[in-house]
Design a protein around this motif. Structure first.
Motif, PDB file in Angstrom:
ATOM      1  N   LEU A  98       0.831  -1.207   0.000  1.00 41.56           N
ATOM      2  CA  LEU A  98       0.000   0.000   0.000  1.00 41.56           C
ATOM      3  C   LEU A  98       0.866   1.258   0.000  1.00 41.56           C
ATOM      4  O   LEU A  98       0.575   2.228  -0.713  1.00 41.56           O
ATOM      5  N   MET A  99       1.924   1.268   0.788  1.00 44.07           N
ATOM      6  CA  MET A  99       2.790   2.441   0.862  1.00 44.07           C
ATOM      7  C   MET A  99       3.514   2.676  -0.464  1.00 44.07           C
ATOM      8  O   MET A  99       3.691   3.825  -0.887  1.00 44.07           O
ATOM      9  N   LEU A 100       3.914   1.588  -1.130  1.00 42.08           N
ATOM     10  CA  LEU A 100       4.511   1.746  -2.456  1.00 42.08           C
ATOM     11  C   LEU A 100       3.498   2.338  -3.424  1.00 42.08           C
ATOM     12  O   LEU A 100       3.829   3.216  -4.243  1.00 42.08           O
ATOM     13  N   GLY A 101       2.256   1.859  -3.335  1.00 48.68           N
ATOM     14  CA  GLY A 101       1.211   2.426  -4.173  1.00 48.68           C
ATOM     15  C   GLY A 101       0.966   3.888  -3.846  1.00 48.68           C
ATOM     16  O   GLY A 101       0.751   4.714  -4.743  1.00 48.68           O
ATOM     17  N   GLY A 102       0.982   4.228  -2.551  1.00 53.16           N
ATOM     18  CA  GLY A 102       0.828   5.619  -2.161  1.00 53.16           C
ATOM     19  C   GLY A 102       1.955   6.490  -2.695  1.00 53.16           C
ATOM     20  O   GLY A 102       1.726   7.629  -3.134  1.00 53.16           O
ATOM     21  N   ALA A 103       3.178   5.954  -2.676  1.00 50.05           N
ATOM     22  CA  ALA A 103       4.318   6.693  -3.234  1.00 50.05           C
ATOM     23  C   ALA A 103       4.146   6.885  -4.733  1.00 50.05           C
ATOM     24  O   ALA A 103       4.466   7.958  -5.278  1.00 50.05           O
ATOM     25  N   TYR A 104       3.620   5.859  -5.421  1.00 53.40           N
ATOM     26  CA  TYR A 104       3.388   5.986  -6.863  1.00 53.40           C
ATOM     27  C   TYR A 104       2.333   7.057  -7.153  1.00 53.40           C
ATOM     28  O   TYR A 104       2.509   7.892  -8.047  1.00 53.40           O
ATOM     29  N   LEU A 105       1.230   7.037  -6.391  1.00 53.71           N
ATOM     30  CA  LEU A 105       0.189   8.048  -6.580  1.00 53.71           C
ATOM     31  C   LEU A 105       0.755   9.449  -6.323  1.00 53.71           C
ATOM     32  O   LEU A 105       0.468  10.400  -7.063  1.00 53.71           O
ATOM     33  N   SER A 106       1.567   9.580  -5.269  1.00 52.98           N
ATOM     34  CA  SER A 106       2.172  10.869  -4.949  1.00 52.98           C
ATOM     35  C   SER A 106       3.098  11.324  -6.071  1.00 52.98           C
ATOM     36  O   SER A 106       3.116  12.510  -6.444  1.00 52.98           O
ATOM     37  N   THR A 234      -5.960  14.907  -9.896  1.00 49.35           N
ATOM     38  CA  THR A 234      -4.615  15.133  -9.374  1.00 49.35           C
ATOM     39  C   THR A 234      -4.649  15.385  -7.872  1.00 49.35           C
ATOM     40  O   THR A 234      -3.850  14.832  -7.113  1.00 49.35           O
ATOM     41  N   ALA A 235      -5.593  16.232  -7.440  1.00 45.30           N
ATOM     42  CA  ALA A 235      -5.720  16.511  -6.009  1.00 45.30           C
ATOM     43  C   ALA A 235      -6.054  15.239  -5.233  1.00 45.30           C
ATOM     44  O   ALA A 235      -5.485  14.981  -4.156  1.00 45.30           O
ATOM     45  N   ALA A 236      -6.960  14.434  -5.785  1.00 40.55           N
ATOM     46  CA  ALA A 236      -7.335  13.190  -5.101  1.00 40.55           C
ATOM     47  C   ALA A 236      -6.151  12.241  -5.002  1.00 40.55           C
ATOM     48  O   ALA A 236      -5.938  11.599  -3.963  1.00 40.55           O
ATOM     49  N   MET A 237      -5.362  12.144  -6.073  1.00 42.67           N
ATOM     50  CA  MET A 237      -4.205  11.261  -6.045  1.00 42.67           C
ATOM     51  C   MET A 237      -3.221  11.650  -4.949  1.00 42.67           C
ATOM     52  O   MET A 237      -2.713  10.803  -4.213  1.00 42.67           O
ATOM     53  N   ILE A 238      -2.953  12.948  -4.837  1.00 46.00           N
ATOM     54  CA  ILE A 238      -1.894  13.353  -3.917  1.00 46.00           C
ATOM     55  C   ILE A 238      -2.346  13.260  -2.470  1.00 46.00           C
ATOM     56  O   ILE A 238      -1.568  12.890  -1.576  1.00 46.00           O
TER      57      ILE A 238
END
Length: 308
Positions: A98-106, A234-238
């Motif tokens: 999940l954290m890797l995915g969060g880093a990708y989204l960021s 974009t806002a939702a992703m970050i």
């Protein structure tokens, strides 16, 4: 009535109640986990319409249908078994993934922001230069399905993380329900968006003055809607990416950032006399977005340097 038949009917009634309760449970869990993936869903909806750019209008809906089928295949044939494997044999890996995915989204969101501010960072192949319609359609569909795979993986991971206390069969059913519901919802909205200008043109040709005005409004609103969707995505992703990272750090015992954001949100709620929960949510989302940018910016800089 024979007692055996009465007992059988009682059993059937009990099973029916159990099935109804299970369906309610699945629906409730699917709704809850799907809501937590809302940021990724919004971005998925915002991203997909660009894949019909340069294509014949009569091919737009068939192409969206192809992408939707590919999205269902991603979720149900590949990601769902992988999620069940993790839940059964390596639940400890869900938070790091999940954290890797969060880093990708960021990273994706920060890259889009940097591109809009400075330009020259994010380069994509201009598919409109491809002259063969069949090749162009094939390229667009395959590109959309690849992008969908990444977003779908994040959606399924977010949903799975919220189902850790459920049984494996229930997790599988809820994940399948979430995947199907989100796919139908996303690509139904995408189909409506890409056809909004055609609907507007059709209405503008009607004889009624009010209907004509509505049709012209739909046509004029199309560019603004697409631009707004891109900004919202974009806002939702970050904020979703940053929020996932903050929550993951808390799972590993590093709660200072989450506590800081929580304290700021509480302060905002106490400082504002009206709609305190709304302002608290805004502060929480802003704090998560700041974390997302702090994570995404170094990745953007590194990728840009490697491309050079």
């Amino acid at each position: 009535m024979p007692s055996g038949l009465v007992a059988l009917l009682d059993d059937v009634a009990a099973l029916t109640k159990l099935a109804a309760a299970s369906l309610d449970d699945v629906a409730g869990a699917a709704g809850k986990t799907g809501a937590k993936a809302a940021g990724v869903v919004i971005d998925d909806t915002a991203v997909t319409p660009r894949y019909v750019v340069g294509l014949s209008p009569d091919r737009e809906l068939p192409i969206i249908a192809k992408i939707a089928r590919g999205s269902l295949k991603n979720k149900l044939l590949f990601l769902l078994p992988a999620a069940m494997f993790l839940a059964a044999l390596a639940p400890w890996a869900i938070t790091p993934i999940l954290m890797l995915g969060g880093a990708y989204l960021s990273f994706e969101a920060t890259e889009k922001i940097a591109e809009s501010l400075f330009g020259g960072i994010h380069h994509e192949e201009d598919v409109t230069e491809i002259k063969d319609p069949g090749e162009l359609e094939k390229r667009q569909v395959s590109g959309a399905i690849r992008t969908d795979f990444i977003l779908s993986a994040e959606i399924m991971a977010i949903a799975l993380a919220d189902l850790s206390e459920r049984s494996l069969p229930m997790q599988a059913v809820v994940l399948a329900a979430v995947g199907i519901a989100i796919t139908i919802g996303v690509y139904g909205v995408v189909a409506l968006i890409v056809k909004m200008d055609d609907i507007g043109l059709h209405l503008a040709q009607r004889s009624q003055t009010g209907v004509q005005a509505l049709g012209r409004l739909l046509v004029r609103a199309m560019p603004t809607l697409l631009s707004g969707l891109s900004t919202i995505g974009t806002a939702a992703m970050i904020w979703v990416g940053g929020g996932i990272i903050v929550h993951g750090l808390e799972e590993f015992g590093w709660s200072k950032i989450g506590d800081w954001i929580h304290d700021l949100a509480l302060a905002a709620e106490h400082a504002v006399p009206f709609l305190p929960s709304v302002f608290g949510w805004i502060v929480t989302a802003a704090g998560s977005a700041i974390v997302g940018m702090l994570v995404g910016a170094p990745i953007v800089a590194l990728i840009h340097r490697l491309k050079k």
